[in-house]
Design an enzyme around this catalytic site. Structure first.
Site, PDB file in Angstrom:
ATOM      1  N   ILE A 108      41.064  30.734  11.986  1.00 17.28           N
ATOM      2  CA  ILE A 108      39.300  32.088  11.985  1.00 17.28           C
ATOM      3  C   ILE A 108      39.112  33.103  10.995  1.00 17.28           C
ATOM      4  O   ILE A 108      37.900  32.995  10.909  1.00 17.28           O
ATOM      5  CB  ILE A 108      40.267  33.206  13.082  1.00 17.28           C
ATOM      6  CG1 ILE A 108      40.331  32.362  14.150  1.00 17.28           C
ATOM      7  CG2 ILE A 108      39.674  34.326  13.724  1.00 17.28           C
ATOM      8  CD1 ILE A 108      41.544  33.685  15.204  1.00 17.28           C
TER       9      ILE A 108
ATOM     10  N   ARG B  67      48.622  32.026   1.854  1.00 19.73           N
ATOM     11  CA  ARG B  67      49.699  31.160   1.340  1.00 19.73           C
ATOM     12  C   ARG B  67      49.383  29.922   0.246  1.00 19.73           C
ATOM     13  O   ARG B  67      50.143  29.781  -0.428  1.00 19.73           O
ATOM     14  CB  ARG B  67      50.633  30.812   3.149  1.00 19.73           C
ATOM     15  CG  ARG B  67      51.771  31.704   3.093  1.00 19.73           C
ATOM     16  CD  ARG B  67      52.416  31.020   4.653  1.00 19.73           C
ATOM     17  NE  ARG B  67      51.253  30.171   5.450  1.00 19.73           N
ATOM     18  CZ  ARG B  67      51.678  29.893   6.583  1.00 19.73           C
ATOM     19  NH1 ARG B  67      52.551  30.723   7.308  1.00 19.73           N
ATOM     20  NH2 ARG B  67      51.124  30.695   7.442  1.00 19.73           N
TER      21      ARG B  67
ATOM     22  N   ALA C  91      43.881  40.667  13.529  1.00 21.41           N
ATOM     23  CA  ALA C  91      45.101  39.314  13.761  1.00 21.41           C
ATOM     24  C   ALA C  91      46.347  39.686  14.530  1.00 21.41           C
ATOM     25  O   ALA C  91      45.995  39.413  15.641  1.00 21.41           O
ATOM     26  CB  ALA C  91      46.053  38.967  12.619  1.00 21.41           C
ATOM     27  N   ARG C  92      46.886  40.522  14.234  1.00 25.38           N
ATOM     28  CA  ARG C  92      48.070  41.549  14.890  1.00 25.38           C
ATOM     29  C   ARG C  92      48.830  42.787  14.550  1.00 25.38           C
ATOM     30  O   ARG C  92      48.583  43.122  13.384  1.00 25.38           O
ATOM     31  CB  ARG C  92      49.131  40.427  15.408  1.00 25.38           C
ATOM     32  CG  ARG C  92      49.183  38.782  15.816  1.00 25.38           C
ATOM     33  CD  ARG C  92      49.920  39.599  17.311  1.00 25.38           C
ATOM     34  NE  ARG C  92      50.651  38.645  18.681  1.00 25.38           N
ATOM     35  CZ  ARG C  92      48.993  37.769  18.822  1.00 25.38           C
ATOM     36  NH1 ARG C  92      47.805  37.992  18.873  1.00 25.38           N
ATOM     37  NH2 ARG C  92      48.696  37.188  19.672  1.00 25.38           N
TER      38      ARG C  92
ATOM     39  N   HIS D  78      41.725  44.703  22.307  1.00 21.82           N
ATOM     40  CA  HIS D  78      42.427  43.600  21.723  1.00 21.82           C
ATOM     41  C   HIS D  78      41.161  42.512  22.890  1.00 21.82           C
ATOM     42  O   HIS D  78      42.059  42.237  23.218  1.00 21.82           O
ATOM     43  CB  HIS D  78      43.930  43.782  22.029  1.00 21.82           C
ATOM     44  CG  HIS D  78      44.569  42.383  21.462  1.00 21.82           C
ATOM     45  ND1 HIS D  78      46.070  42.078  20.813  1.00 21.82           N
ATOM     46  CD2 HIS D  78      44.146  41.279  20.956  1.00 21.82           C
ATOM     47  CE1 HIS D  78      45.872  40.724  20.842  1.00 21.82           C
ATOM     48  NE2 HIS D  78      45.389  40.587  21.178  1.00 21.82           N
ATOM     49  N   ILE D  79      40.614  42.340  21.913  1.00 24.12           N
ATOM     50  CA  ILE D  79      39.430  41.274  23.084  1.00 24.12           C
ATOM     51  C   ILE D  79      38.647  40.303  22.183  1.00 24.12           C
ATOM     52  O   ILE D  79      37.741  40.295  22.237  1.00 24.12           O
ATOM     53  CB  ILE D  79      38.267  42.340  23.221  1.00 24.12           C
ATOM     54  CG1 ILE D  79      37.622  43.238  22.187  1.00 24.12           C
ATOM     55  CG2 ILE D  79      38.402  43.464  23.740  1.00 24.12           C
ATOM     56  CD1 ILE D  79      35.756  43.695  22.881  1.00 24.12           C
ATOM     57  N   GLY D  80      39.705  40.296  20.793  1.00 21.55           N
ATOM     58  CA  GLY D  80      39.079  39.005  20.246  1.00 21.55           C
ATOM     59  C   GLY D  80      38.356  38.051  20.809  1.00 21.55           C
ATOM     60  O   GLY D  80      37.714  37.279  20.432  1.00 21.55           O
TER      61      GLY D  80
ATOM     62  N   GLU E  74      50.766  48.309  20.629  1.00 22.90           N
ATOM     63  CA  GLU E  74      49.740  47.692  22.483  1.00 22.90           C
ATOM     64  C   GLU E  74      50.503  48.356  23.658  1.00 22.90           C
ATOM     65  O   GLU E  74      51.686  47.374  23.787  1.00 22.90           O
ATOM     66  CB  GLU E  74      48.831  47.151  21.876  1.00 22.90           C
ATOM     67  CG  GLU E  74      48.327  46.214  20.898  1.00 22.90           C
ATOM     68  CD  GLU E  74      47.325  45.242  20.752  1.00 22.90           C
ATOM     69  OE1 GLU E  74      47.597  44.495  21.997  1.00 22.90           O
ATOM     70  OE2 GLU E  74      46.551  44.490  19.146  1.00 22.90           O
TER      71      GLU E  74
HETATM   72  C1  8YV Z   1      44.893  37.444  23.120  1.00 22.73           C
HETATM   73  C2  8YV Z   1      45.392  36.651  20.591  1.00 22.73           C
HETATM   74  O1  8YV Z   1      43.660  37.372  23.724  1.00 22.73           O
HETATM   75  O2  8YV Z   1      45.270  34.603  21.203  1.00 22.73           O
HETATM   76  C3  8YV Z   1      46.137  35.365  20.408  1.00 22.73           C
HETATM   77  O3  8YV Z   1      46.747  34.776  19.832  1.00 22.73           O
HETATM   78  O4  8YV Z   1      45.657  37.314  19.971  1.00 22.73           O
HETATM   79  C4  8YV Z   1      44.279  37.142  21.989  1.00 22.73           C
HETATM   80  O5  8YV Z   1      43.534  35.588  21.792  1.00 22.73           O
HETATM   81  C5  8YV Z   1      46.260  37.693  23.735  1.00 22.73           C
HETATM   82  O6  8YV Z   1      47.068  37.564  21.986  1.00 22.73           O
HETATM   83  C6  8YV Z   1      46.915  37.578  24.806  1.00 22.73           C
HETATM   84  O7  8YV Z   1      48.047  38.313  25.167  1.00 22.73           O
END
Ligand code: 8YV
Length: 341
Positions: free
Chosen positions: A165, A186, A246-247, A294-296, A276
């Protein structure tokens, strides 16, 4: 196959969240399926209760698959995620018990890169703030400095975490917007991957100091927890933006809220958060942060592809095939998986 021809003891599998009906239909060709059509958010106790008697689980990044859950279900053989991130799964514990874990890499790369780039642009050009300004009736005249942001084209794009990504976002910046790309990861990319986008590998401190727009695309782990906290934010340009697709947990959200309030950086775009779906309330008060739920990966085609990947993995794992995207493929060579039909 007619009902009378079904084997008497079909394996049982659990689907932890609501999914497209086609996924349930495909799994039902092979297994007795317990779906979650109401998309109920099961507690850990409820998830464990429902996992009783199942040998496969289709899950998202929201379910905690830890050593205690695995210990309570010694017959469980495969945990297949429809997400690329798998920080919710204790992979070493899976491997120790011979449980196959799979994720869904690749299918969401371009969609998530689109969103990441769009969020970075919205942040740089203050688009959410501008829309709120218009909707609330404050737009009464043109003014030379009304909602001025910072340029994206020609600026320095910093990428922390140069996986699939990260590289897809870098391509958009370099090839579409003439951005200079610097990155930290890394491991350094090979010349064949760096050259087409003119990407320059730098240490983390240089990345923080030189980026006009810094985008976070690294996996979450104990070592990336709060990779961006007060000290890192202090190293960034006061004109810089920070985007996290990312997270949650990679950024110290409380420290970010302080930096944004004090204008130590210009703005942030966040698609992911600590805790979240309840972002730090301090962020909600600030004008200079764009907040997304969280709509990536959230396009219909990509969500279908993600769950399709999880189904492919689960079916292959439990019917003697080759799972396409295992996280711990070594378990397939272990005693639990020998002679599978
Ligand atoms: C998800 C994501 O929508 O794939 C991943 O790691 O973060 C997203 O695509 C999300 O994790 C749903 O739980």
């Amino acid at each position: 196959m007619r009902q009378t021809e079904l084997p008497l003891h079909r394996p049982h599998v659990l689907i932890a969240r609501a999914v497209f009906p086609e996924a349930i239909a495909r799994l039902s060709e092979h297994f007795e399926v317990e779906p979650n059509p109401d998309d109920a958010e099961w507690s850990a106790v409820e998830l464990s209760r429902r996992l009783g008697g199942k040998i496969g689980l289709l899950a998202t990044s929201g379910e905690r698959i830890d050593a205690a859950l695995l210990a309570a279900h010694p017959h469980l053989r495969a945990v297949c995620l429809m997400t690329v991130g798998y920080n919710n799964v204790d992979v070493p514990a899976c491997t120790a018990r011979g449980v196959l874990a799979t994720n869904a890499p690749g299918v969401l790369t371009e969609t998530t890169a689109d969103l990441g780039f769009a969020l970075m642009m919205a942040t740089a050009r203050r688009m959410a703030e501008a829309e709120r300004f218009l909707r609330s009736g404050q737009w009464t005249k043109w003014r030379y400095d009304l909602l001025t942001g910072s340029d994206v084209h020609g600026a320095t794009l910093g990428i922390l975490g140069m996986g699939r990504i990260g590289q897809a976002i870098a391509r958009r910046g370099a090839l579409g917007f003439g951005m200079k790309v610097i990155y930290h990861n890394r491991s350094r990319l090979g010349a064949a991957d760096e050259a087409p986008i003119g990407a320059r590998y730098v240490d983390k401190a240089t990345l923080l100091r030189e980026s006009d727009h810094l985008v976070l695309v690294l996996p979450y782990s104990a070592s990336s927890h709060h990779a961006i906290a007060a000290a890192e934010l202090a190293m960034m340009k006061p004109t810089a933006t920070l985007t996290n697709v990312a997270r949650g947990g990679i950024v110290d959200d409380a420290a970010l809220a302080v930096a944004l309030r004090e204008r130590r950086i210009a703005a942030a775009g966040l698609d992911v958060f600590e805790n979240e779906p309840t972002p730090n309330p301090a962020l909600l008060e600030l004008p200079n942060v764009v907040l997304l739920p969280h709509i990536g990966s959230a396009t219909e085609a990509t969500r279908r592809a993600m769950v399709g990947c999880a189904v492919d993995n689960l079916v292959a794992a439990l019917t003697g095939g080759t799972p396409p995207t295992p996280i711990n493929p070594e378990v397939l060579r272990g005693p639990r998986w020998a002679n599978r039909a």
